[in-house]
Write an enzyme that holds these catalytic residues in place. Structure first.
Site, short mmCIF file in Angstrom:
data_model
loop_
_atom_site.label_atom_id
_atom_site.label_comp_id
_atom_site.label_asym_id
_atom_site.label_seq_id
_atom_site.Cartn_x
_atom_site.Cartn_y
_atom_site.Cartn_z
N ASP A 1 0.86 -1.19 0.00
CA ASP A 1 0.00 0.00 0.00
C ASP A 1 0.90 1.23 0.00
O ASP A 1 1.09 1.88 1.03
CB ASP A 1 -0.91 -0.04 1.23
CG ASP A 1 -1.92 1.10 1.25
OD1 ASP A 1 -1.92 1.92 0.31
OD2 ASP A 1 -2.70 1.17 2.22
N SER A 2 1.46 1.53 -1.16
CA SER A 2 2.49 2.56 -1.24
C SER A 2 1.97 3.81 -1.94
O SER A 2 0.94 3.81 -2.60
CB SER A 2 3.70 2.02 -2.02
OG SER A 2 3.38 1.89 -3.40
#
Length: 286
Positions: free
Chosen positions: A157-158
């Site tokens: 989840d960047s």
């Protein structure tokens, strides 16, 4: 009297999104980036990192539903989940709704993001104290290189591949992810925009294809990311996101969703032709 403050996110050198701000709730600069939380007129509370919109209360469910539930309903028995990034907490919130998940490890590099969201955006940060969550303030790149744990599902989840998130798009990182996954592990990653960042999608899929036997791309719609249509990548050691998707598990879970459902799961992997052509040879569903 209404505030006259507007926030403007500029994307590349030809596009911007402007949103009315009622109040600034938090503003700080960490070792990695600027972090701001504002109350907006039409989208509720909003998190920005380095001036880029990460989360708004109005549409965060679309992103968090699709990054979490797609892999968790494809893998038949996900018990140990790893989240890299996700400092707002929304992905962890959705993962922990799955009662079969025994442990969720979340590795976020920036303590300020966690602190700001814990204090100001409880809608996403509400599970930070869940006993099944192991929240680590650490470098996710270093973590996957050194961990001895094996994870059933890994969720990257960047932010965009700039600043602290840049290594999360590289081949060495994904080889380390592969190594810390179970033999039937699944990894999903924030996958940018086919409209505006197909070059990044191509690069990321090249990396994934060099490591994983099968790779896919799937889409979702949202309000605040440039272009509205955004993507995730799906890579697996074993499972196909449609052929191994058991619809009955969704119904039997008893969970309700604001965005995700069985039909959306299937349709998300049906890409528009311009994306299929641009990513030809890089995706198993192309």
């Amino acid at each position: 009297m209404h505030s006259e403050l507007w926030i403007e996110e500029k994307f590349q050198d030809f596009l911007s999104l402007k949103i009315k701000v009622e109040k600034v709730l938090f503003s700080g600069k960490s070792d990695f980036q600027t972090v701001d939380v504002v109350e907006t007129r039409g989208h509720g509370k909003m998190l920005l990192n380095d001036g880029l919109i990460m989360v708004t209360e109005r549409d965060e469910f679309a992103y968090h539903d699709m990054i979490a539930h797609v892999p968790l309903f494809v893998h038949p028995n996900p018990k140990n989940v790893l989240i890299i990034g996700g400092g707002d907490g929304g992905t962890a919130r959705e993962v922990l709704r799955h009662s079969g998940v025994e442990k969720c490890t979340m590795v976020e590099i920036d303590a300020m993001v966690v602190k700001a969201c814990r204090e100001h955006i409880p809608q996403t940060s509400c599970e930070f104290d869940n006993p099944r969550l192991n929240l680590l303030i650490a470098d996710g790149v270093k973590f996957v290189k050194e961990t001895n744990e094996k994870f059933d599902v890994v969720i990257i989840d960047s932010t965009d591949p700039i600043g602290p998130a840049a290594p999360l798009f590289g081949p060495e990182f994904y080889q380390d992810v592969f190594n810390c996954m179970a033999d039937d592990g699944v990894v999903v990653s924030q996958g940018e925009s086919s409209w505006y960042a197909m070059d990044i999608q191509q690069s990321l899929l090249h990396v994934l294809n060099s490591v994983f036997p099968q790779c896919f791309l799937y889409n979702f719609s949202n309000l605040t990311y440039p272009g509205g249509l955004w993507s995730f990548t799906f890579a697996s050691k074993k499972y196909h996101p449609l052929q191994d998707f058991n619809r009955s598990r969704v119904h039997n879970s008893g969970l309700e969703f604001d965005y995700y459902n069985c039909a959306v799961h299937k349709a998300a992997f049906s890409l528009p032709n311009f994306a299929r052509k641009g990513l030809e040879g890089l995706i198993a569903n192309g």
